[in-house]
Design a protein around this motif. Structure first.
Motif, short mmCIF file in Angstrom:
data_model
loop_
_atom_site.label_atom_id
_atom_site.label_comp_id
_atom_site.label_asym_id
_atom_site.label_seq_id
_atom_site.Cartn_x
_atom_site.Cartn_y
_atom_site.Cartn_z
N ASP A 370 -7.20 -9.54 -0.13
CA ASP A 370 -6.57 -11.04 -0.43
C ASP A 370 -5.84 -10.99 -2.28
OD1 ASP A 370 -6.77 -13.59 -1.77
OD2 ASP A 370 -9.21 -13.87 -2.05
N PHE A 371 -4.82 -11.12 -2.42
CA PHE A 371 -4.17 -11.21 -4.01
C PHE A 371 -5.11 -11.53 -4.77
CE2 PHE A 371 -1.32 -9.25 -0.34
CZ PHE A 371 -0.62 -7.73 -1.67
N GLY A 372 -5.70 -13.11 -4.51
CA GLY A 372 -6.60 -14.14 -5.70
C GLY A 372 -7.36 -13.31 -6.05
N ASP A 373 -7.90 -12.39 -4.92
CA ASP A 373 -9.62 -12.06 -5.84
C ASP A 373 -9.01 -10.47 -6.54
OD1 ASP A 373 -12.01 -10.26 -5.43
OD2 ASP A 373 -12.52 -10.99 -4.07
N ALA A 375 -10.95 -9.03 -8.33
CA ALA A 375 -12.08 -6.83 -7.80
C ALA A 375 -11.58 -6.64 -6.38
CB ALA A 375 -13.01 -7.54 -7.40
N GLU A 376 -10.84 -7.53 -5.68
CA GLU A 376 -10.20 -6.64 -4.32
C GLU A 376 -9.67 -5.83 -4.37
OE1 GLU A 376 -9.67 -7.96 0.28
OE2 GLU A 376 -10.85 -9.79 -1.22
N VAL A 377 -8.27 -6.56 -5.05
CA VAL A 377 -7.16 -5.64 -5.44
C VAL A 377 -7.55 -4.57 -6.14
CG1 VAL A 377 -4.89 -5.66 -6.72
CG2 VAL A 377 -5.78 -7.85 -5.55
N GLN A 378 -8.09 -4.63 -7.08
CA GLN A 378 -8.36 -3.16 -7.60
C GLN A 378 -9.05 -2.01 -6.80
OE1 GLN A 378 -7.43 -2.73 -11.05
NE2 GLN A 378 -7.93 -0.36 -10.15
N SER A 379 -10.55 -3.08 -6.25
CA SER A 379 -10.77 -1.70 -4.78
C SER A 379 -9.54 -1.56 -4.53
CB SER A 379 -11.78 -2.29 -4.62
OG SER A 379 -12.88 -1.64 -3.54
N TRP A 380 -9.11 -2.23 -4.24
CA TRP A 380 -7.92 -1.19 -3.28
C TRP A 380 -7.47 -0.35 -3.33
CZ3 TRP A 380 -2.76 -0.20 -1.92
CH2 TRP A 380 -2.71 0.19 -0.69
N ILE A 381 -6.49 -0.67 -5.05
CA ILE A 381 -6.15 0.16 -5.87
C ILE A 381 -6.54 1.13 -5.96
CG2 ILE A 381 -4.68 0.74 -7.88
CD1 ILE A 381 -3.82 -2.11 -8.15
N ASP A 382 -8.21 1.28 -5.89
CA ASP A 382 -9.18 2.78 -6.53
C ASP A 382 -9.23 3.59 -5.58
OD1 ASP A 382 -9.02 1.76 -9.62
OD2 ASP A 382 -11.06 0.99 -8.70
N ALA A 383 -9.01 2.91 -4.58
CA ALA A 383 -9.59 3.74 -3.31
C ALA A 383 -7.94 4.82 -2.83
CB ALA A 383 -9.87 2.88 -2.19
N TYR A 384 -6.49 3.44 -3.21
CA TYR A 384 -5.39 4.22 -2.37
C TYR A 384 -5.54 5.25 -3.71
CZ TYR A 384 -0.59 4.14 -2.18
OH TYR A 384 1.14 4.94 -2.25
N ASP A 385 -5.60 5.74 -4.72
CA ASP A 385 -4.90 6.40 -6.04
C ASP A 385 -5.57 7.77 -6.12
OD1 ASP A 385 -3.70 5.08 -8.06
OD2 ASP A 385 -4.96 3.95 -8.61
N ALA A 386 -7.41 7.71 -4.74
CA ALA A 386 -8.12 8.61 -4.60
C ALA A 386 -7.97 9.20 -3.06
CB ALA A 386 -9.81 8.24 -4.55
N HIS A 387 -6.64 8.57 -2.38
CA HIS A 387 -6.02 9.33 -1.58
C HIS A 387 -5.14 10.53 -2.01
CE1 HIS A 387 -6.72 5.63 1.14
NE2 HIS A 387 -7.32 6.35 1.18
N PRO A 388 -5.44 11.70 -1.51
CA PRO A 388 -4.05 13.15 -1.19
C PRO A 388 -3.31 12.49 -1.20
CG PRO A 388 -6.05 13.94 0.34
CD PRO A 388 -6.58 12.34 -0.01
N VAL A 389 -2.07 12.78 -1.33
CA VAL A 389 -0.59 12.44 -1.57
C VAL A 389 0.04 12.13 0.37
CG1 VAL A 389 1.76 12.51 -1.90
CG2 VAL A 389 -0.22 12.93 -3.94
#
Length: 393
Positions: A370-373, A375-389
């Motif tokens: 949900d792009f309006g949320d 916290a949800e956007v930041q959570s997704w980005i944090d999980a994305y950044d934690a993945h190996p490339v």
């Protein structure tokens, strides 16, 4: 000095010497907007004064006298005169290097005004007329590239006029200077000297840059680019509303909004990749939008691509008719659009064709973020950044 001895010894005439000198002088150009040259010109002149090889010494002195840093040109010319006065076997071409008088300038263009080139010729010290040329394409924002050193403007004009849908117009030498300087400034911002990302053609251009700069510097000041400014944004907005009213007045609001989305992306494309003129379209520009920009920069589903196929040809016809574009040329634009749709869809479905940002947005959409949320956007980005490339989308 060893390189100079080898390179200048192979010069059979003034043309060879000018090209050789220009290529060597690249080491005296700053390697970036805030970086120093690879070599200081005064150091090279000191070495030339000590050199026992008159061809090498004269070649370096003549090259720096014609194309070198402005503050060192006088010293270089004095050294060349000293060598000649002292009885050194100075090559005949050394005294003519850079000794030219501007003569005539032409603008060459296709019928859409998108592919453009500038050609300026000069009378050299040997009496021959030789010109410099560069592309200043509208679809590249007027960036100067593809430098050439060749025949007089009459020969160039004859060759271009034989090409269908082309035009040749003479401009003042002062206006030619304005066009060239604008293109060279944009080039230096895009590819500073020594840029590792520059391609082979751009590196070849750098070998001619000293000659190009010297020739352009001889042109009179006070001119202006004949290309004009991009359309006023308010005028574009007004035309945009006319287009929507003309083609989508009775359409559902969702369709009208979709049509606006297509035109908005076309405008974003010309703002970012071209010359900020969304009313100028050519087959090349049409293909770039559809097969490269949309797949790279826009997250599209099948419904969005259907909208592009429906709306964009209408926009091409609308702006073409508004500009008075010849019907044959307008049809070539529309045909190129239709020919590009299949490749557009294939590229839009290929993650490797997308920019990193577009792939991230596609991943968020696929995961139902949900792009309006915030916290949800930041959570997704944090999980994305934690993945190996390798594990990233």
């Amino acid at each position: 000095m060893r390189d100079a001895a080898e390179n200048f010894r192979d010069c059979d005439d003034l043309t060879d010497a000018e090209m050789t000198a220009s290529a060597m002088l690249s080491m005296f150009r700053p390697q970036g907007l805030d970086e120093e040259p690879l070599m200081d010109a005064s150091r090279a002149l000191a070495a030339a004064r000590r050199c026992s090889d008159p061809t090498a010494a004269a070649g370096v002195a003549a090259a720096l006298g014609a194309y070198g840093p402005p503050g060192q040109r006088g010293r270089a010319r004095n050294l060349l005169a000293e060598l000649a006065a002292g009885g050194a076997a100075v090559p005949e071409w050394a005294g003519m290097l850079g000794d030219v008088v501007p003569r005539r300038a032409l603008l060459l263009a296709d019928a859409w005004g998108d592919d453009r080139a500038l050609w300026i010729d000069y009378v050299r010290g040997d009496g021959e007329v030789w010109g410099i040329g560069m592309q200043v394409n509208a679809w590249e924002g007027g960036l100067a590239r593809s430098f050439l050193y060749g025949p007089a403007t009459e020969d160039v004009a004859t060759a271009v006029e034989a090409v269908p849908h082309s035009s040749v117009s003479e401009i003042s030498l002062a206006d030619a200077r304005a066009v060239a300087l604008e293109g060279l400034e944009w080039r230096d911002c895009a590819w500073p000297p020594g840029d590792d990302e520059a391609g082979d053609e751009d590196r070849d251009d750098e070998k001619m840059r000293a000659l190009i700069d010297q020739r352009v510097g001889l042109l009179p000041e006070g001119g202006a680019s004949p290309f004009g400014d991009p359309p006023d944004p308010d005028d574009i907005d007004d035309l945009f509303e006319v287009f929507l009213d003309e083609h989508f007045a009775a359409a559902p609001e969702m369709v009208r909004d979709g049509a606006g989305w297509v035109v908005d992306n076309a405008c974003r494309f010309v703002d970012g990749w071209c010359d900020m003129d969304p009313l100028r379209w050519s087959p090349l520009r049409v293909a770039m939008l559809l097969v490269a920009w949309i797949p790279a920069e826009v997250v599209c589903d099948d419904e969005s691509l259907d909208m592009v196929e429906s709306v964009f040809p209408k926009w091409l016809r609308f702006v073409g008719e508004w500009r008075g574009l010849d019907e044959e040329l307008l049809e070539m634009n529309v045909t190129k659009a239709r020919e590009s749709f299949l490749e557009m869809r294939a590229n839009a479905a290929d993650p490797s064709k997308r920019s990193a940002t577009t792939n991230i947005l596609a991943g968020m959409i696929a995961d139902g973020v949900d792009f309006g949320d915030e916290a949800e956007v930041q959570s997704w980005i944090d999980a994305y950044d934690a993945h190996p490339v390798p594990a990233r989308r």
